[in-house]
Design a protein around this motif. Structure first.
Motif, mmCIF file in Angstrom:
data_model
loop_
_atom_site.group_PDB
_atom_site.id
_atom_site.type_symbol
_atom_site.label_atom_id
_atom_site.label_comp_id
_atom_site.label_asym_id
_atom_site.label_seq_id
_atom_site.Cartn_x
_atom_site.Cartn_y
_atom_site.Cartn_z
ATOM 1 N N GLU A 1 0.823 -1.202 0.000
ATOM 2 C CA GLU A 1 0.000 0.000 0.000
ATOM 3 C C GLU A 1 0.864 1.262 0.000
ATOM 4 O O GLU A 1 0.500 2.273 -0.606
ATOM 5 C CB GLU A 1 -0.921 -0.021 1.226
ATOM 6 C CG GLU A 1 -2.028 -1.067 1.169
ATOM 7 C CD GLU A 1 -1.573 -2.480 1.535
ATOM 8 O OE1 GLU A 1 -2.443 -3.347 1.718
ATOM 9 O OE2 GLU A 1 -0.335 -2.716 1.635
ATOM 10 N N ARG B 1 -9.643 5.187 -1.293
ATOM 11 C CA ARG B 1 -8.965 4.373 -0.297
ATOM 12 C C ARG B 1 -8.501 3.085 -0.971
ATOM 13 O O ARG B 1 -9.044 2.686 -2.015
ATOM 14 C CB ARG B 1 -9.851 4.063 0.904
ATOM 15 C CG ARG B 1 -11.091 3.256 0.599
ATOM 16 C CD ARG B 1 -11.968 3.076 1.851
ATOM 17 N NE ARG B 1 -13.186 2.357 1.559
ATOM 18 C CZ ARG B 1 -13.302 1.038 1.562
ATOM 19 N NH1 ARG B 1 -12.241 0.276 1.868
ATOM 20 N NH2 ARG B 1 -14.444 0.438 1.271
ATOM 21 N N GLU C 1 -7.706 -1.024 -0.713
ATOM 22 C CA GLU C 1 -7.959 -2.247 0.023
ATOM 23 C C GLU C 1 -7.213 -3.392 -0.631
ATOM 24 O O GLU C 1 -7.037 -3.417 -1.847
ATOM 25 C CB GLU C 1 -9.456 -2.547 0.086
ATOM 26 C CG GLU C 1 -10.151 -2.590 -1.260
ATOM 27 C CD GLU C 1 -11.666 -2.652 -1.121
ATOM 28 O OE1 GLU C 1 -12.210 -2.366 -0.040
ATOM 29 O OE2 GLU C 1 -12.322 -3.030 -2.127
#
Length: 232
Positions: free
Chosen positions: A35, A226, A228
């Motif tokens: 990430e 965002r 995931e």
């Protein structure tokens, strides 16, 4: 009793072959992604990966599989070339009366897949397709080679054609009507679609099939993005 002839290629018995699809596999050795490695939004991240795909020498890195479905949910897929992308979405061009054009008119939800197998990467975009404006379509059409412009007129894409000769004859008539150097008008049924994403997944092949799959989805309240992680 007469025994009907059975074409060997349609026999229920598997044909002899020298390969086994079940044994075909590549062992990915690529470094993973985390990430922390990703950009804040999918457009910047796609730009990074697309530039790396181009630099790798990958054949037609802008080729993508476009999957659509009709009003009844019956899917179809084909490979097309992405012609532009920015923060508004990913653009390709087609005949609006083609199968994908008709299906997108009935059901605007679409998926794009960039299959960059030689570098062990894939990008999957899901979203909604919207037609581009005629000015944008015309601007792109003018950049196409003269022969491709004529091809857009000659082919009623996805419709049944009687023969290759029929298609070549239609093209030849257009060559006579619009010789090189003469402007070819934009076909009224031809234009672009912009796919506005609601999710973008970046897939990196890893050892033991434990691939990295990181997906951008809208943030809380639809603000920002965002990331995931998905199980491989």
């Amino acid at each position: 009793m007469r025994v009907p002839h059975v074409d060997p290629q349609f026999s229920a018995r598997p044909a002899a072959r020298t390969y086994d699809p079940a044994a075909m596999r590549e062992h990915y050795r690529a470094e993973g992604i985390t990430e922390r490695d990703l950009a804040a939004d999918p457009y910047e991240q796609f730009t990074r990966w697309f530039e790396q795909a181009v630099a790798s020498g990958l054949f037609e890195p802008n080729a993508m599989v476009v999957a659509t479905a009709d009003a009844a949910g019956r899917p179809s897929a084909r490979t097309v070339l992405m012609k532009s992308f920015d923060t508004r979405g990913f653009v390709f061009y087609t005949n609006y009366t083609s199968r994908k054009g008709r299906e997108l008119a009935e059901n605007p939800y679409v998926s794009l897949l960039f299959p960059w197998h030689p570098i062990a990467r894939q990008v999957i975009v899901t979203g909604t397709a919207r037609r581009t404006g005629r000015d944008e379509t015309a601007a792109y059409f003018r950049t196409r080679p003269h022969g491709s412009q004529l091809g857009a007129w000659a082919s009623a894409q996805s419709s049944v054609v009687g023969s290759r000769e029929e298609l070549d004859r239609a093209y030849g008539e257009l060559v006579d009507r619009y010789p090189p150097g003469e402007q070819v008008p934009v076909p009224p049924e031809w234009g672009g679609f912009r796919v506005v994403p609601d999710a973008v997944e970046f897939w990196q092949g890893r050892e033991n099939r434990l691939h990295d799959r990181l997906r951008y989805v809208p943030g809380p309240g639809g603000e920002g993005w965002r990331i995931e992680r998905l199980s491989p």
